[in-house]
Design a protein around this motif. Structure first.
Motif, PDB file in Angstrom:
ATOM      1  N   ALA A 222       0.833  -1.202   0.000  1.00  0.00           N
ATOM      2  CA  ALA A 222       0.000   0.000   0.000  1.00  0.00           C
ATOM      3  C   ALA A 222       0.868   1.253   0.000  1.00  0.00           C
ATOM      4  O   ALA A 222       0.590   2.223  -0.729  1.00  0.00           O
ATOM      5  N   THR A 223       1.932   1.234   0.780  1.00  0.00           N
ATOM      6  CA  THR A 223       2.841   2.380   0.820  1.00  0.00           C
ATOM      7  C   THR A 223       3.515   2.583  -0.528  1.00  0.00           C
ATOM      8  O   THR A 223       3.643   3.715  -1.025  1.00  0.00           O
ATOM      9  N   ALA A 224       3.953   1.488  -1.144  1.00  0.00           N
ATOM     10  CA  ALA A 224       4.610   1.573  -2.448  1.00  0.00           C
ATOM     11  C   ALA A 224       3.665   2.105  -3.514  1.00  0.00           C
ATOM     12  O   ALA A 224       4.044   2.949  -4.343  1.00  0.00           O
ATOM     13  N   ALA A 225       2.428   1.617  -3.511  1.00  0.00           N
ATOM     14  CA  ALA A 225       1.456   2.080  -4.508  1.00  0.00           C
ATOM     15  C   ALA A 225       1.136   3.560  -4.323  1.00  0.00           C
ATOM     16  O   ALA A 225       1.007   4.306  -5.309  1.00  0.00           O
ATOM     17  N   ARG A 226       1.032   4.005  -3.078  1.00  0.00           N
ATOM     18  CA  ARG A 226       0.803   5.439  -2.832  1.00  0.00           C
ATOM     19  C   ARG A 226       1.989   6.270  -3.295  1.00  0.00           C
ATOM     20  O   ARG A 226       1.820   7.377  -3.828  1.00  0.00           O
ATOM     21  N   GLU A 227       3.185   5.728  -3.116  1.00  0.00           N
ATOM     22  CA  GLU A 227       4.384   6.453  -3.549  1.00  0.00           C
ATOM     23  C   GLU A 227       4.399   6.611  -5.068  1.00  0.00           C
ATOM     24  O   GLU A 227       4.722   7.687  -5.592  1.00  0.00           O
ATOM     25  N   TRP A 228       4.045   5.542  -5.769  1.00  0.00           N
ATOM     26  CA  TRP A 228       3.990   5.633  -7.234  1.00  0.00           C
ATOM     27  C   TRP A 228       2.936   6.643  -7.669  1.00  0.00           C
ATOM     28  O   TRP A 228       3.203   7.516  -8.509  1.00  0.00           O
ATOM     29  N   ALA A 229       1.746   6.547  -7.109  1.00  0.00           N
ATOM     30  CA  ALA A 229       0.668   7.473  -7.486  1.00  0.00           C
ATOM     31  C   ALA A 229       1.064   8.904  -7.164  1.00  0.00           C
ATOM     32  O   ALA A 229       0.840   9.822  -7.974  1.00  0.00           O
ATOM     33  N   GLY A 230       1.662   9.113  -6.004  1.00  0.00           N
ATOM     34  CA  GLY A 230       2.064  10.458  -5.630  1.00  0.00           C
ATOM     35  C   GLY A 230       3.090  11.045  -6.585  1.00  0.00           C
ATOM     36  O   GLY A 230       3.021  12.227  -6.954  1.00  0.00           O
ATOM     37  N   SER A 231       4.034  10.224  -7.020  1.00  0.00           N
ATOM     38  CA  SER A 231       5.062  10.695  -7.952  1.00  0.00           C
ATOM     39  C   SER A 231       4.460  11.042  -9.308  1.00  0.00           C
ATOM     40  O   SER A 231       4.791  12.063  -9.912  1.00  0.00           O
ATOM     41  N   ARG A 232       3.576  10.187  -9.790  1.00  0.00           N
ATOM     42  CA  ARG A 232       2.991  10.435 -11.104  1.00  0.00           C
ATOM     43  C   ARG A 232       2.086  11.665 -11.072  1.00  0.00           C
ATOM     44  O   ARG A 232       2.125  12.508 -11.973  1.00  0.00           O
ATOM     45  N   LEU A 233       1.264  11.750 -10.078  1.00  0.00           N
ATOM     46  CA  LEU A 233       0.298  12.858 -10.032  1.00  0.00           C
ATOM     47  C   LEU A 233       0.967  14.181  -9.725  1.00  0.00           C
ATOM     48  O   LEU A 233       0.431  15.238 -10.014  1.00  0.00           O
ATOM     49  N   ALA A 234       2.162  14.112  -9.157  1.00  0.00           N
ATOM     50  CA  ALA A 234       2.937  15.335  -8.936  1.00  0.00           C
ATOM     51  C   ALA A 234       3.739  15.725 -10.177  1.00  0.00           C
ATOM     52  O   ALA A 234       4.408  16.767 -10.193  1.00  0.00           O
ATOM     53  N   GLY A 235       3.707  14.878 -11.196  1.00  0.00           N
ATOM     54  CA  GLY A 235       4.424  15.177 -12.434  1.00  0.00           C
ATOM     55  C   GLY A 235       5.908  14.941 -12.369  1.00  0.00           C
ATOM     56  O   GLY A 235       6.641  15.354 -13.268  1.00  0.00           O
ATOM     57  N   VAL A 236       6.385  14.228 -11.331  1.00  0.00           N
ATOM     58  CA  VAL A 236       7.821  14.046 -11.164  1.00  0.00           C
ATOM     59  C   VAL A 236       8.435  13.268 -12.310  1.00  0.00           C
ATOM     60  O   VAL A 236       9.561  13.512 -12.715  1.00  0.00           O
TER      61      VAL A 236
END
Length: 242
Positions: free
Chosen positions: A226-240
């Protein structure tokens, strides 16, 4: 067998005709459907998967599968592992398999509840056979260095870029940065067919799915996912990663 997460029975039988791996579950357990799916798909995923030799579907209250025994080890998913190219090649081999005309799970249905609008799950439509569960325990690397995909509990029909996404989250959970994990996902031809907006939406859906899974059963590995999936989503949605 000491490893494995879902089977009540997991053992290697040393028989007169050689070793056989067996796995089983009670017929009154909800998870028995996953063994039935595995029995259904096995003839269509050989030799990438060990051959199913027999299926006892209702004996003394048990559902038991017998498989060709494969001597091997599970891959190391940590950064820098020499196993990662083999893992990616196995994922590519899954994508090359013909998708059989069977009642497989449909990717749109599996993830629809995790999109803001269920209709958005139409982006997952496709006719590629997907494994979807890239837990390293679901892969064996024999002495010849090739990979065998095991535990086909969730064979799914959908767009080809879903499997690279599923692997990516596993890699982040194993210690990769999101950028490192996406670099490995890009080695799949299927990844390059996905529009950025689709990857963004699926990353968010994956985070919601794993949050649900971890909330319902907060085992450490599920919390890590769950932590890993949130990290991926956060990176993508932040445009990183654009």
């Amino acid at each position: 067998m000491s490893e494995g997460m879902n089977s009540a029975l997991a053992a290697v039988l040393d028989t007169a005709m050689g070793k056989v791996f067996v796995k089983g579950i009670r017929t009154d357990h909800p998870g028995v459907i996953t063994q039935q799916r595995e029995a259904m798909i096995n003839p269509h995923v050989r030799p990438l998967a060990p051959a199913m030799l027999w299926h006892l579907d209702s004996v003394a209250g048990w559902d038991v599968l017998g498989f060709e025994y494969v001597e091997g080890r599970h891959p190391d998913y940590t950064p820098g592992s020499a196993d990662l190219p083999v893992v990616v090649e196995a994922m590519r081999a899954v994508a090359d398999l013909p998708c059989p005309d069977l009642p497989l799970k449909d990717a749109r249905q599996r993830w629809a509840a995790y999109f803001d609008q269920p209709a958005a799950a139409e982006m997952l439509a496709g006719n590629t056979l997907l494994h979807t569960d890239y837990n390293p325990a679901n892969m064996l690397i024999p002495a010849d260095g090739t990979a065998r995909m095991i535990d086909w509990a969730w064979p799914t029909r959908g767009t080809a870029w879903i499997d690279p996404c599923c692997l990516l989250v596993r890699l982040v959970a194993a210690g990769h940065t999101v950028a490192q994990a996406e670099t490995w996902a890009r080695r799949s031809d299927a990844w390059h067919t996905a529009p950025d907006a689709s990857l963004d939406a699926f990353a968010l859906a994956s985070a919601r799915m794993w949050d649900d899974i971890a909330s319902a059963d907060p085992q450490p590995w599920k919390t890590r996912m769950a932590t890993a999936a949130r990290e991926w989503a956060g990176s993508r949605l932040a445009g990183v990663l654009r």
